[in-house]
Scaffold this active site. Structure first.
Site, short mmCIF file in Angstrom:
data_model
loop_
_atom_site.label_atom_id
_atom_site.label_comp_id
_atom_site.label_asym_id
_atom_site.label_seq_id
_atom_site.Cartn_x
_atom_site.Cartn_y
_atom_site.Cartn_z
N SER A 120 0.82 -1.21 0.00
CA SER A 120 0.00 0.00 0.00
C SER A 120 0.85 1.26 0.00
CB SER A 120 -0.90 0.00 1.24
OG SER A 120 -1.55 1.23 1.41
N TYR A 144 -2.30 0.53 9.98
CA TYR A 144 -2.48 -0.22 8.73
C TYR A 144 -1.23 -0.11 7.86
CZ TYR A 144 -3.84 -1.20 3.94
OH TYR A 144 -3.86 -1.67 2.65
N LYS A 148 1.62 -3.11 6.67
CA LYS A 148 2.01 -3.39 5.29
C LYS A 148 3.53 -3.26 5.11
CE LYS A 148 -1.78 -4.48 3.11
NZ LYS A 148 -1.92 -5.78 2.43
#
Length: 333
Positions: A120, A144, A148
């Site tokens: 991402s 988040y 990643k």
């Protein structure tokens, strides 16, 4: 007895994963899907077998990879709500990092040869330079993005020890729907801007809530790089073909390379649908950078990645059509 299914998609019942299954099927490939169906839909798995299990069950994942003779894994499965990651970071470290650890362990045991990771742009945090290139410092500002980044590092550490080639694909904002109408974006809850804007246009919600109208951008709203889901999954296919052809490990951005503001999304939805979108401006959301736009020249050079449907009008029109909101009139590109 082993069956012939050399490609496995984790999270193949989800939005991007199911579109990838559809694209592979169009090429005569029936992929194996591993998904616990916590957010994905069983109905979206139509083009190959489904094994319903959690990636953190290492023993059963290993068994599935061996039984289906998997040599390539496309890893889509993850918790992916930025806001939720801020309020419940433990869930994200458990599912995203724990799932990656288990999957890599299973891949090593099963002799998987190629691994494509859905990463991402959230790994960049607030970048120093726009558009963002792949060697930009990675400083995630939400859990988040951090998960990643950790998954990227785990893959780079493990792959050389297991004779496994890898591709790391850093997504920007995925949107749109398959042009045939076979699949659409369908999250529960839905948090992505384009479907939420369409919901408001249709009157299915009272108003569209936009987080922040006072950013240092031309219209005060966040700016993002939107890539059509069909273009994104084509990037995955190019990546695993590159790996299978011994093209070498790679890390690339996948996006359109064009920045679009939240208010421009609203305007385009109104233009495509011929409907008014009521808007409510809410406070900024923690963990949201003002601008994220990718430089995709590396993906173009290494993979031949050239988006075909990632202009905003096409993305919105495809999404609207998938929800039964037909375009009010023709939209010129």
């Amino acid at each position: 007895m082993k069956t012939k299914a050399s490609i496995c998609l984790t999270g193949g019942a989800g939005y991007v994963g199911s579109h990838a299954c559809l694209a592979l099927a169009a090429r005569g490939i029936k992929p194996l899907t591993i998904d616990n169906l916590s957010t994905g839909s069983r109905d979206a798995v139509r083009w190959g077998p489904l094994v319903n299990l959690d990636l953190r069950d290492t023993e059963r994942v290993t068994e599935a990879l061996i039984n289906y003779n998997v040599d390539t894994v496309l890893h889509f499965a993850a918790s992916a709500y930025v806001g939720e990651s801020v309020s419940d970071p433990l869930k994200y470290y458990d599912n995203n990092v724990g799932g990656m650890l288990s999957l890599l362990t299973a891949c090593a045991a099963a002799g998987v040869k190629s691994f494509v990771l859905s990463s991402s742009c959230a790994t960049y945090g607030i970048p120093d330079n726009i558009p963002v290139v792949e060697n930009e410092p990675q400083r995630p500002i939400n859990p988040y993005g951090m998960t990643k980044l950790m998954c990227e590092q785990m893959l780079m550490d493990v792959a050389p020890l297991t004779d496994m080639s890898y591709g790391i694909l850093r997504y920007f904002n995925v949107a749109g729907a398959d042009v045939s109408g076979t699949l659409r974006e369908n999250h529960d809850p839905e948090t992505h801007l384009i479907p939420l804007t369409l919901f408001a246009a249709a009157g299915w919600t009272s108003a569209l809530k936009l987080f922040g109208g006072d950013y240092e951008t031309p219209d005060g709203s966040c700016i993002r790089d939107y890539v059509h889901v069909s273009d994104l999954v084509h990037g995955h296919i190019l990546a695993f073909e590159h790996l299978r052809a011994n093209g070498g490990n790679l890390t690339v951005n996948l996006g359109s390379g064009q920045g679009v503001s939240n208010f421009e999304i609203v305007e385009m939805v109104e233009r495509v649908t011929g409907r008014h979108v009521p808007v409510e401006i809410a406070p900024r959301r923690k963990g949201d950078p003002p601008v994220l736009v990718g430089n995709t020249s590396k993906a173009r050079e290494l993979l031949g990645f050239v988006p075909q449907r990632s202009d905003l009008a096409t993305i919105v029109a495809d999404a609207a059509r998938s929800m039964g909101l037909e375009a009010a009139h023709a939209i010129s590109a």
